[in-house]
Design a protein around this motif. Structure first.
Motif, short mmCIF file in Angstrom:
data_model
loop_
_atom_site.label_atom_id
_atom_site.label_comp_id
_atom_site.label_asym_id
_atom_site.label_seq_id
_atom_site.Cartn_x
_atom_site.Cartn_y
_atom_site.Cartn_z
N ILE A 63 -19.07 145.44 9.16
CA ILE A 63 -20.31 146.18 9.46
C ILE A 63 -21.51 145.37 9.00
O ILE A 63 -21.42 144.64 8.01
N ASP A 64 -22.64 145.49 9.72
CA ASP A 64 -23.86 144.80 9.30
C ASP A 64 -24.52 145.55 8.15
O ASP A 64 -24.35 146.77 8.02
N ALA A 65 -25.32 144.81 7.37
CA ALA A 65 -25.96 145.42 6.20
C ALA A 65 -27.20 146.21 6.56
O ALA A 65 -27.68 147.02 5.77
N ASP A 66 -27.73 145.98 7.78
CA ASP A 66 -29.05 146.53 8.09
C ASP A 66 -29.03 147.95 8.67
O ASP A 66 -30.06 148.44 9.13
N LEU A 67 -27.87 148.60 8.63
CA LEU A 67 -27.67 149.96 9.15
C LEU A 67 -27.93 150.07 10.66
O LEU A 67 -28.17 151.15 11.15
N GLN A 68 -27.88 148.93 11.36
CA GLN A 68 -27.94 149.02 12.83
C GLN A 68 -26.59 149.52 13.35
O GLN A 68 -26.50 150.03 14.45
N ASP A 69 -25.56 149.35 12.52
CA ASP A 69 -24.24 149.92 12.83
C ASP A 69 -24.12 151.18 11.98
O ASP A 69 -24.19 151.10 10.76
N ALA B 262 -20.85 145.01 22.94
CA ALA B 262 -19.88 145.16 21.84
C ALA B 262 -20.48 144.62 20.55
O ALA B 262 -21.11 143.57 20.53
N ARG B 263 -20.32 145.36 19.48
CA ARG B 263 -20.80 144.92 18.17
C ARG B 263 -19.62 144.33 17.41
O ARG B 263 -18.46 144.51 17.79
N ASP B 264 -19.91 143.65 16.30
CA ASP B 264 -18.81 143.20 15.45
C ASP B 264 -18.29 144.38 14.63
O ASP B 264 -17.24 144.29 14.00
N GLU C 237 -32.90 150.57 15.12
CA GLU C 237 -33.69 149.48 14.54
C GLU C 237 -33.16 149.20 13.15
O GLU C 237 -32.55 150.06 12.53
N ARG C 238 -33.42 148.02 12.63
CA ARG C 238 -33.08 147.67 11.24
C ARG C 238 -33.80 148.60 10.27
O ARG C 238 -34.92 148.97 10.55
N VAL C 239 -33.20 148.90 9.13
CA VAL C 239 -33.90 149.74 8.15
C VAL C 239 -34.92 148.93 7.36
O VAL C 239 -35.81 149.50 6.74
#
Ligand code: UDP
Ligand code: MG
Length: 321
Positions: free
Chosen positions: A96-102, A160-162, A204-206
């Motif tokens: 999961i990405d750190a930026d809460l986009q996921d 598709a996301r990671d 959007e990124r947080v």
């Protein structure tokens, strides 16, 4: 008790990590009430230049679920994901990405699906909108997926996301692919296994900003094509053959015309244009072979994907000095 390891690649994410941990804790508490699980948040600090590492150290001291790996320099997201899965000993591994986009709240749903629907080994996510993204970037992304669908046997899903949860056997399969030039979106698909897709709206990124420039994405797309298709090589050969045929017909035409009407020295500007054009095509095709050759070159060096400076897990701690 089953273990879930959540891998979070981080590069200059000082602004987003606190919010991310807060959200993950909510997910953990909610899941803990329903299932007998243990969870680890394995942050991979990809050589960040801001306070990311200091923040991770603080969190891991006060929260036993927070572990981290820190790299000796920035190796890129692919290397960070690889380090994470290589170090994961869990039954289920999440990226999961750190930026809460996921959205982390999807992790619970992913776990439920993998537990109840036996046929799936992976629950992946896909965003069905690209709102908030520059138009030109969306257009190029769409083109990339369209072209990939045509030239590669490996399916790469648009949007598709990671972000995904994978079973142990799928993670082991991914680790068995030891290539240096990793394009995970392709690797996830190449290893097979049944994947269920969850869709969500783009967010959007947080905080902080994206690490991807337009050129960065373009190079990433070229890497993807080269890693999962050899069609550009075939296409450059076909272009070569087409030009040979055109040249042959051209020679016949000029020869016959000279026999019938004599040879007037004229038309050198058009000849110059043709030479320029053909040399351009030649360089272009050479370049294509060059890219494949350079990838082969980096593969044969067998360099490691990443160099870890320190690995801090609650079960073990290794620092290399
Ligand atoms: N990332 C990384 N190494 C890099 C670039 C990015 O580990 O060299 C991480 C980043 O910290 C984030 C994730 O990869 O957690 C996705 O990056 P970003 O949000 O910048 O990409 P985008 O969502 O815009 O595609
Ligand atoms: Mg992002």
């Amino acid at each position: 008790m089953e273990k879930i390891t959540v891998i979070i690649p981080c590069y200059n994410e000082e602004e987003t990590i606190p919010v991310f941990v807060e959200e993950m804790e909510k997910v953990y508490t909610s899941m803990r009430e329903k299932y007998d699980i243990d969870m680890e948040y394995l942050f991979v600090d990809d050589g960040s230049k801001d306070k990311t590492l200091i923040i991770l150290e603080e969190y891991s001291e006060k929260n036993e679920r927070v572990s981290y790996i820190t790299f000796s320099r920035n190796f890129g997201k692919e290397a960070a994901m690889y380090a994470g899965i290589e170090n994961s000993d869990a039954d289920y591994t999440v990226i999961i990405d750190a930026d809460l986009q996921d959205p982390p709240e999807l992790i619970e749903e992913m776990y439920r699906i993998l537990k109840t629907e036996e046929k799936y080994d992976c629950v992946a996510s896909r965003r069905y909108t690209r709102t908030g993204e520059p138009k030109i970037r969306s257009w190029f992304a769409k083109m990339f997926y369209k072209i990939m669908a045509k030239i590669s046997k490996t399916e790469i899903v648009d949007g598709a996301r990671d972000f995904r949860m994978m079973s142990r056997r799928m993670v082991d399969a991914i680790l068995s692919l030891s290539e240096y030039n990793r394009f995970s979106k392709g690797i996830f698909s190449w290893v097979g296994f049944e994947t269920k897709w969850l869709e969500f709206e783009n967010r959007e990124r947080v905080g902080g900003k994206t690490k991807w420039s337009f050129w960065g994405l373009l190079i990433y797309a070229i890497d993807g094509v080269v890693a999962f298709s050899t069609a550009p090589l075939a296409i450059s050969s076909i272009i070569g053959i087409i030009f040979c045929i055109i040249a042959f017909l051209g020679v016949c035409f000029i020869f016959i015309r000279a026999l019938l009407f004599g040879d007037k020295v004229a038309g050198w500007p058009s000849t110059a244009c043709i030479i320029c054009f053909i040399s351009g095509i030649q360089l272009f095709c050479n370049g294509i072979s060059g890219i494949y050759l350079s990838k082969t070159y980096t593969e044969t060096k067998h360099r490691p994907q990443y160099i870890a400076k320190k690995i801090c897990r609650h079960s073990s701690e290794t620092e290399k000095k």
